[in-house]
Design an enzyme around this catalytic site. Structure first.
Site, mmCIF file in Angstrom:
data_model
loop_
_atom_site.group_PDB
_atom_site.id
_atom_site.type_symbol
_atom_site.label_atom_id
_atom_site.label_comp_id
_atom_site.label_asym_id
_atom_site.label_seq_id
_atom_site.Cartn_x
_atom_site.Cartn_y
_atom_site.Cartn_z
ATOM 1 N N ARG A 240 0.868 -1.357 0.039
ATOM 2 C CA ARG A 240 -0.103 0.148 -0.129
ATOM 3 C C ARG A 240 0.906 1.091 0.081
ATOM 4 O O ARG A 240 1.972 1.289 0.704
ATOM 5 C CB ARG A 240 -0.917 0.160 1.142
ATOM 6 C CG ARG A 240 -1.994 -0.747 1.377
ATOM 7 C CD ARG A 240 -3.129 -0.011 0.234
ATOM 8 N NE ARG A 240 -4.362 -0.631 0.197
ATOM 9 C CZ ARG A 240 -4.738 -1.768 -0.587
ATOM 10 N NH1 ARG A 240 -3.745 -2.401 -1.178
ATOM 11 N NH2 ARG A 240 -5.687 -2.559 -0.586
ATOM 12 N N GLU A 269 -2.139 7.923 -4.023
ATOM 13 C CA GLU A 269 -2.198 7.474 -5.622
ATOM 14 C C GLU A 269 -3.597 7.989 -5.932
ATOM 15 O O GLU A 269 -4.631 7.890 -5.063
ATOM 16 C CB GLU A 269 -2.053 6.104 -5.832
ATOM 17 C CG GLU A 269 -3.090 5.136 -4.769
ATOM 18 C CD GLU A 269 -2.323 3.664 -5.156
ATOM 19 O OE1 GLU A 269 -1.567 3.184 -4.740
ATOM 20 O OE2 GLU A 269 -3.432 2.950 -5.281
ATOM 21 N N HIS A 287 -0.999 0.257 -9.580
ATOM 22 C CA HIS A 287 -1.700 -0.608 -8.703
ATOM 23 C C HIS A 287 -2.377 -1.668 -9.397
ATOM 24 O O HIS A 287 -3.703 -1.757 -9.513
ATOM 25 C CB HIS A 287 -2.668 0.301 -7.897
ATOM 26 C CG HIS A 287 -3.130 -0.404 -6.670
ATOM 27 N ND1 HIS A 287 -3.474 0.338 -5.542
ATOM 28 C CD2 HIS A 287 -3.416 -1.671 -6.318
ATOM 29 C CE1 HIS A 287 -3.556 -0.564 -4.388
ATOM 30 N NE2 HIS A 287 -3.587 -1.631 -4.875
HETATM 31 C C1 GLV Z 1 -5.413 -4.407 -3.732
HETATM 32 O O1 GLV Z 1 -4.537 -3.710 -3.490
HETATM 33 C C2 GLV Z 1 -6.153 -5.459 -2.756
HETATM 34 O O2 GLV Z 1 -5.913 -5.264 -1.479
HETATM 35 O O3 GLV Z 1 -6.658 -6.419 -3.035
#
Ligand code: GLV
Length: 328
Positions: A240, A269, A287
Protein backbone atom coordinates in the site's frame (compact mmCIF):
# COMPACT_ATOMS: atom_id res chain seq x y z
CA UNK A 1 -40.03 -9.30 1.60
CA UNK A 2 -38.73 -6.27 -0.24
CA UNK A 3 -35.41 -6.66 -2.01
CA UNK A 4 -32.32 -5.22 -0.37
CA UNK A 5 -30.87 -2.19 -2.14
CA UNK A 6 -27.23 -2.46 -3.19
CA UNK A 7 -24.84 0.19 -4.46
CA UNK A 8 -21.95 -0.96 -6.65
CA UNK A 9 -19.64 1.97 -6.09
CA UNK A 10 -17.32 1.54 -9.10
CA UNK A 11 -17.53 -0.12 -12.50
CA UNK A 12 -17.36 -3.88 -12.35
CA UNK A 13 -17.84 -6.87 -14.69
CA UNK A 14 -21.36 -6.76 -16.23
CA UNK A 15 -21.91 -10.45 -15.33
CA UNK A 16 -21.33 -9.62 -11.68
CA UNK A 17 -23.90 -6.81 -11.85
CA UNK A 18 -26.32 -9.28 -13.47
CA UNK A 19 -25.73 -11.85 -10.71
CA UNK A 20 -26.47 -9.19 -8.08
CA UNK A 21 -29.61 -8.11 -9.93
CA UNK A 22 -30.96 -11.66 -9.49
CA UNK A 23 -31.16 -10.96 -5.74
CA UNK A 24 -31.17 -7.22 -5.16
CA UNK A 25 -32.26 -3.85 -6.42
CA UNK A 26 -28.91 -2.66 -7.78
CA UNK A 27 -27.60 0.82 -8.51
CA UNK A 28 -24.24 0.67 -10.21
CA UNK A 29 -21.64 3.23 -11.16
CA UNK A 30 -20.75 1.68 -14.53
CA UNK A 31 -19.53 5.10 -15.70
CA UNK A 32 -16.82 4.61 -13.06
CA UNK A 33 -17.01 8.12 -11.64
CA UNK A 34 -14.72 8.50 -8.62
CA UNK A 35 -17.07 10.09 -6.11
CA UNK A 36 -16.20 12.61 -3.43
CA UNK A 37 -17.19 11.69 0.12
CA UNK A 38 -20.34 13.85 -0.22
CA UNK A 39 -21.28 12.09 -3.47
CA UNK A 40 -20.66 8.68 -1.92
CA UNK A 41 -22.91 9.59 1.00
CA UNK A 42 -25.59 10.78 -1.42
CA UNK A 43 -25.36 7.57 -3.48
CA UNK A 44 -25.52 5.41 -0.35
CA UNK A 45 -28.78 6.95 0.87
CA UNK A 46 -31.31 4.19 1.40
CA UNK A 47 -28.82 1.46 0.42
CA UNK A 48 -28.58 -1.66 2.56
CA UNK A 49 -25.27 -2.82 1.18
CA UNK A 50 -22.39 -1.68 -1.00
CA UNK A 51 -19.76 -3.28 -3.19
CA UNK A 52 -16.75 -1.03 -2.70
CA UNK A 53 -13.15 -0.82 -3.86
CA UNK A 54 -10.12 0.57 -2.08
CA UNK A 55 -11.07 4.03 -3.39
CA UNK A 56 -14.22 4.36 -1.25
CA UNK A 57 -13.56 5.28 2.36
CA UNK A 58 -16.18 3.92 4.73
CA UNK A 59 -15.49 6.04 7.78
CA UNK A 60 -17.40 7.47 10.74
CA UNK A 61 -18.86 10.36 8.69
CA UNK A 62 -20.15 8.05 5.98
CA UNK A 63 -21.55 5.60 8.52
CA UNK A 64 -23.31 8.32 10.51
CA UNK A 65 -24.84 9.74 7.33
CA UNK A 66 -25.98 6.34 5.99
CA UNK A 67 -27.78 4.62 8.87
CA UNK A 68 -29.43 2.04 6.62
CA UNK A 69 -26.09 0.58 5.49
CA UNK A 70 -25.46 -2.93 6.84
CA UNK A 71 -22.53 -4.25 4.82
CA UNK A 72 -19.64 -3.02 2.70
CA UNK A 73 -18.05 -5.75 0.59
CA UNK A 74 -14.62 -4.61 -0.56
CA UNK A 75 -13.27 -5.87 -3.87
CA UNK A 76 -9.73 -6.00 -2.49
CA UNK A 77 -7.82 -8.03 0.04
CA UNK A 78 -6.65 -4.82 1.76
CA UNK A 79 -9.30 -2.89 3.68
CA UNK A 80 -7.51 0.16 5.04
CA UNK A 81 -10.30 2.19 3.39
CA UNK A 82 -12.58 0.80 6.13
CA UNK A 83 -12.67 2.32 9.61
CA UNK A 84 -13.33 -1.04 11.25
CA UNK A 85 -13.90 0.36 14.72
CA UNK A 86 -16.56 2.73 13.42
CA UNK A 87 -18.09 0.02 11.23
CA UNK A 88 -18.42 -2.41 14.13
CA UNK A 89 -19.78 0.41 16.28
CA UNK A 90 -22.46 1.11 13.67
CA UNK A 91 -23.15 -2.63 13.24
CA UNK A 92 -21.84 -2.60 9.66
CA UNK A 93 -20.21 -5.77 8.38
CA UNK A 94 -17.04 -5.46 6.29
CA UNK A 95 -15.69 -8.15 3.95
CA UNK A 96 -12.64 -8.45 1.68
CA UNK A 97 -11.35 -10.78 -1.06
CA UNK A 98 -8.47 -12.87 0.31
CA UNK A 99 -7.06 -16.07 -1.25
CA UNK A 100 -8.45 -15.58 -4.76
CA UNK A 101 -5.68 -13.08 -5.55
CA UNK A 102 -2.74 -14.59 -3.67
CA UNK A 103 -0.90 -16.27 -6.55
CA UNK A 104 -1.60 -13.55 -9.11
CA UNK A 105 -0.31 -10.89 -6.73
CA UNK A 106 2.72 -12.96 -5.75
CA UNK A 107 3.50 -13.47 -9.46
CA UNK A 108 3.35 -9.72 -9.98
CA UNK A 109 5.53 -8.95 -6.96
CA UNK A 110 8.11 -11.33 -8.29
CA UNK A 111 7.87 -9.87 -11.80
CA UNK A 112 8.26 -6.34 -10.46
CA UNK A 113 11.31 -7.41 -8.47
CA UNK A 114 12.85 -8.95 -11.58
CA UNK A 115 12.03 -5.95 -13.78
CA UNK A 116 13.59 -3.69 -11.16
CA UNK A 117 16.75 -5.73 -10.64
CA UNK A 118 17.28 -6.22 -14.38
CA UNK A 119 16.42 -2.61 -15.30
CA UNK A 120 13.76 -3.62 -17.81
CA UNK A 121 11.74 -0.42 -18.14
CA UNK A 122 14.79 1.85 -18.02
CA UNK A 123 16.40 -0.09 -20.87
CA UNK A 124 13.15 -0.24 -22.82
CA UNK A 125 12.80 3.55 -22.62
CA UNK A 126 16.39 3.88 -23.90
CA UNK A 127 15.53 1.64 -26.84
CA UNK A 128 12.28 3.48 -27.60
CA UNK A 129 14.13 6.80 -27.56
CA UNK A 130 16.28 5.46 -30.40
CA UNK A 131 19.44 5.61 -28.34
CA UNK A 132 20.46 1.97 -28.91
CA UNK A 133 23.20 2.16 -31.50
CA UNK A 134 25.51 -0.68 -30.45
CA UNK A 135 25.95 -3.54 -27.95
CA UNK A 136 28.22 -2.72 -25.05
CA UNK A 137 29.59 -5.00 -22.33
CA UNK A 138 28.31 -2.89 -19.42
CA UNK A 139 25.00 -1.76 -20.88
CA UNK A 140 22.22 -1.82 -18.26
CA UNK A 141 24.01 -4.17 -15.92
CA UNK A 142 21.71 -5.06 -13.07
CA UNK A 143 21.77 -7.51 -10.22
CA UNK A 144 20.94 -11.20 -10.15
CA UNK A 145 17.81 -12.76 -8.76
CA UNK A 146 19.02 -16.38 -8.58
CA UNK A 147 21.14 -17.03 -5.55
CA UNK A 148 20.43 -13.58 -4.07
CA UNK A 149 18.96 -12.88 -0.63
CA UNK A 150 15.23 -12.16 -0.85
CA UNK A 151 13.90 -10.14 2.07
CA UNK A 152 10.16 -10.04 2.72
CA UNK A 153 8.51 -7.61 5.11
CA UNK A 154 5.02 -8.91 5.90
CA UNK A 155 4.72 -12.68 5.65
CA UNK A 156 1.01 -13.29 5.07
CA UNK A 157 -0.37 -15.32 2.19
CA UNK A 158 1.15 -13.15 -0.56
CA UNK A 159 4.51 -12.84 1.22
CA UNK A 160 4.65 -16.62 1.52
CA UNK A 161 3.78 -16.97 -2.17
CA UNK A 162 6.71 -14.72 -3.10
CA UNK A 163 9.02 -16.60 -0.72
CA UNK A 164 8.12 -19.92 -2.34
CA UNK A 165 8.71 -18.56 -5.82
CA UNK A 166 12.10 -17.24 -4.74
CA UNK A 167 13.26 -20.27 -2.78
CA UNK A 168 12.00 -23.04 -5.04
CA UNK A 169 12.12 -21.37 -8.44
CA UNK A 170 15.24 -19.24 -8.22
CA UNK A 171 17.37 -20.72 -5.46
CA UNK A 172 17.13 -17.54 -3.41
CA UNK A 173 17.96 -17.37 0.27
CA UNK A 174 14.76 -16.11 1.92
CA UNK A 175 14.67 -14.03 5.09
CA UNK A 176 11.56 -12.35 6.47
CA UNK A 177 10.22 -10.15 9.21
CA UNK A 178 6.61 -10.12 10.34
CA UNK A 179 4.59 -9.11 13.41
CA UNK A 180 4.45 -12.78 14.33
CA UNK A 181 6.77 -15.58 13.36
CA UNK A 182 5.40 -18.31 11.07
CA UNK A 183 4.96 -21.80 12.45
CA UNK A 184 7.82 -24.20 11.63
CA UNK A 185 5.85 -25.99 8.88
CA UNK A 186 5.17 -22.71 7.04
CA UNK A 187 8.79 -21.62 7.45
CA UNK A 188 9.90 -24.94 5.99
CA UNK A 189 7.46 -24.63 3.08
CA UNK A 190 8.86 -21.18 2.28
CA UNK A 191 12.45 -22.11 3.19
CA UNK A 192 12.39 -18.81 5.05
CA UNK A 193 14.33 -17.64 8.07
CA UNK A 194 12.83 -15.19 10.56
CA UNK A 195 15.08 -12.16 11.25
CA UNK A 196 14.75 -8.79 12.98
CA UNK A 197 13.65 -5.84 10.84
CA UNK A 198 17.14 -4.39 11.17
CA UNK A 199 18.73 -7.61 9.86
CA UNK A 200 16.22 -7.75 7.05
CA UNK A 201 17.14 -4.25 5.91
CA UNK A 202 20.86 -4.90 6.15
CA UNK A 203 20.96 -8.31 4.51
CA UNK A 204 18.35 -8.25 1.73
CA UNK A 205 19.54 -7.94 -1.87
CA UNK A 206 15.91 -7.54 -2.89
CA UNK A 207 13.39 -6.37 -0.32
CA UNK A 208 9.68 -6.86 -1.04
CA UNK A 209 6.97 -5.19 1.06
CA UNK A 210 3.73 -7.12 1.49
CA UNK A 211 2.37 -5.89 4.82
CA UNK A 212 -1.06 -4.36 5.43
CA UNK A 213 -1.31 -0.59 5.80
CA UNK A 214 -2.30 0.78 9.20
CA UNK A 215 -1.29 3.65 11.48
CA UNK A 216 1.47 1.34 12.81
CA UNK A 217 2.86 0.47 9.38
CA UNK A 218 2.76 4.08 8.10
CA UNK A 219 6.26 4.92 6.77
CA UNK A 220 7.68 1.56 7.85
CA UNK A 221 10.32 2.34 5.23
CA UNK A 222 11.61 5.90 5.55
CA UNK A 223 14.99 7.60 5.36
CA UNK A 224 16.40 5.76 8.39
CA UNK A 225 15.42 2.34 7.05
CA UNK A 226 16.61 3.09 3.51
CA UNK A 227 19.97 4.15 4.95
CA UNK A 228 20.43 0.67 6.42
CA UNK A 229 19.96 -1.10 3.07
CA UNK A 230 22.79 -2.16 0.77
CA UNK A 231 23.67 0.36 -1.96
CA UNK A 232 23.11 -2.49 -4.45
CA UNK A 233 19.70 -3.43 -3.02
CA UNK A 234 16.31 -3.10 -4.67
CA UNK A 235 13.02 -2.32 -2.93
CA UNK A 236 9.59 -3.40 -4.19
CA UNK A 237 6.29 -2.14 -2.77
CA UNK A 238 3.15 -4.06 -3.78
CA UNK A 239 1.45 -3.50 -0.42
CA UNK A 240 0.00 0.00 0.00
CA UNK A 241 1.03 3.58 -0.51
CA UNK A 242 2.05 5.14 2.79
CA UNK A 243 4.06 2.12 3.93
CA UNK A 244 7.01 3.77 2.16
CA UNK A 245 7.86 7.44 2.60
CA UNK A 246 7.92 8.15 -1.14
CA UNK A 247 9.83 11.44 -0.78
CA UNK A 248 12.57 9.69 1.22
CA UNK A 249 12.64 6.87 -1.33
CA UNK A 250 13.01 9.31 -4.22
CA UNK A 251 15.92 10.95 -2.39
CA UNK A 252 17.60 7.57 -1.77
CA UNK A 253 17.16 6.53 -5.41
CA UNK A 254 18.54 9.84 -6.59
CA UNK A 255 21.56 9.56 -4.29
CA UNK A 256 21.85 5.85 -5.21
CA UNK A 257 21.98 4.83 -1.58
CA UNK A 258 19.86 1.95 -2.88
CA UNK A 259 20.08 0.78 -6.49
CA UNK A 260 16.49 0.72 -7.66
CA UNK A 261 12.84 0.38 -6.70
CA UNK A 262 9.68 -1.15 -8.16
CA UNK A 263 6.44 0.47 -7.04
CA UNK A 264 2.87 -0.60 -7.72
CA UNK A 265 1.36 1.56 -4.95
CA UNK A 266 1.94 5.18 -3.96
CA UNK A 267 1.20 7.68 -1.24
CA UNK A 268 -1.84 9.66 -2.41
CA UNK A 269 -2.32 7.53 -5.55
CA UNK A 270 -3.28 8.00 -8.34
CA UNK A 271 -0.94 10.95 -7.75
CA UNK A 272 2.72 9.92 -7.84
CA UNK A 273 5.49 11.85 -6.10
CA UNK A 274 6.88 14.04 -8.92
CA UNK A 275 10.51 13.15 -8.13
CA UNK A 276 9.80 9.46 -8.71
CA UNK A 277 8.55 10.24 -12.22
CA UNK A 278 11.89 11.79 -13.18
CA UNK A 279 14.13 8.98 -11.89
CA UNK A 280 15.41 6.26 -14.23
CA UNK A 281 15.99 3.65 -11.52
CA UNK A 282 12.38 3.05 -10.55
CA UNK A 283 9.80 0.84 -12.24
CA UNK A 284 6.31 2.29 -11.82
CA UNK A 285 2.99 0.47 -12.32
CA UNK A 286 -0.55 1.73 -11.55
CA UNK A 287 -1.72 -0.56 -8.71
CA UNK A 288 -2.25 -3.62 -10.91
CA UNK A 289 -0.71 -6.45 -8.89
CA UNK A 290 -3.96 -8.45 -8.77
CA UNK A 291 -4.98 -7.52 -12.30
CA UNK A 292 -5.17 -10.75 -14.26
CA UNK A 293 -8.53 -11.30 -15.93
CA UNK A 294 -9.49 -14.45 -13.99
CA UNK A 295 -8.36 -13.00 -10.66
CA UNK A 296 -10.17 -9.67 -11.01
CA UNK A 297 -13.33 -11.59 -11.93
CA UNK A 298 -12.88 -13.91 -8.93
CA UNK A 299 -12.46 -10.87 -6.66
CA UNK A 300 -15.63 -9.23 -7.96
CA UNK A 301 -17.56 -12.51 -7.63
CA UNK A 302 -16.36 -13.03 -4.06
CA UNK A 303 -17.42 -9.49 -3.11
CA UNK A 304 -20.84 -10.16 -4.68
CA UNK A 305 -21.08 -13.58 -2.99
CA UNK A 306 -20.46 -11.90 0.35
CA UNK A 307 -23.43 -9.60 -0.27
CA UNK A 308 -25.66 -12.51 -1.25
CA UNK A 309 -24.55 -14.62 1.74
CA UNK A 310 -25.13 -11.71 4.10
CA UNK A 311 -28.67 -10.93 2.98
CA UNK A 312 -29.77 -14.51 2.21
CA UNK A 313 -28.01 -16.51 4.94
CA UNK A 314 -27.13 -13.83 7.51
CA UNK A 315 -23.48 -14.92 7.22
CA UNK A 316 -20.52 -13.79 5.13
CA UNK A 317 -17.66 -15.70 3.55
CA UNK A 318 -14.70 -13.45 4.33
CA UNK A 319 -15.44 -11.02 7.20
CA UNK A 320 -12.91 -8.42 8.34
CA UNK A 321 -14.76 -7.30 11.48
CA UNK A 322 -17.14 -8.84 13.90
CA UNK A 323 -20.52 -7.28 14.25
CA UNK A 324 -22.77 -8.18 17.12
CA UNK A 325 -26.01 -7.90 15.24
CA UNK A 326 -25.33 -7.53 11.56
CA UNK A 327 -28.91 -7.46 10.31
CA UNK A 328 -30.28 -4.14 11.58
C1 GLV B 1 -5.29 -4.52 -3.79
O1 GLV B 1 -4.52 -3.68 -3.53
C2 GLV B 1 -5.97 -5.31 -2.80
O2 GLV B 1 -5.88 -5.00 -1.61
O3 GLV B 1 -6.64 -6.27 -3.20
Amino acid sequence: MTQAKILVARAVFPEVIASLQAHFEVTSNQDDVVWTKAQLIEQLQGKDGALTTGSERIDADVLAACPQLKIAANMAVGYNNFDLVAMSHHGVQGTNTPDVLTDTTADFGFALMMATARRMTESEHFLRRGEWTKWRYDMFMGSDIHGATLGILGMGRIGQGIAQRGAHGFGMKVIYHNRSRLDPAAEARCQATYVSKEDLLKRADHLVLVLPYSAESHHSIGAAELAQMKPTATLVNIARGGIVDDAALAAALKARTIAAAGLDVFEGEPQVHPDLLTLPNVVLTPHIASASGPTRLAMAKLAADNLVAFFKQNAVLTPVNSVVSAIK
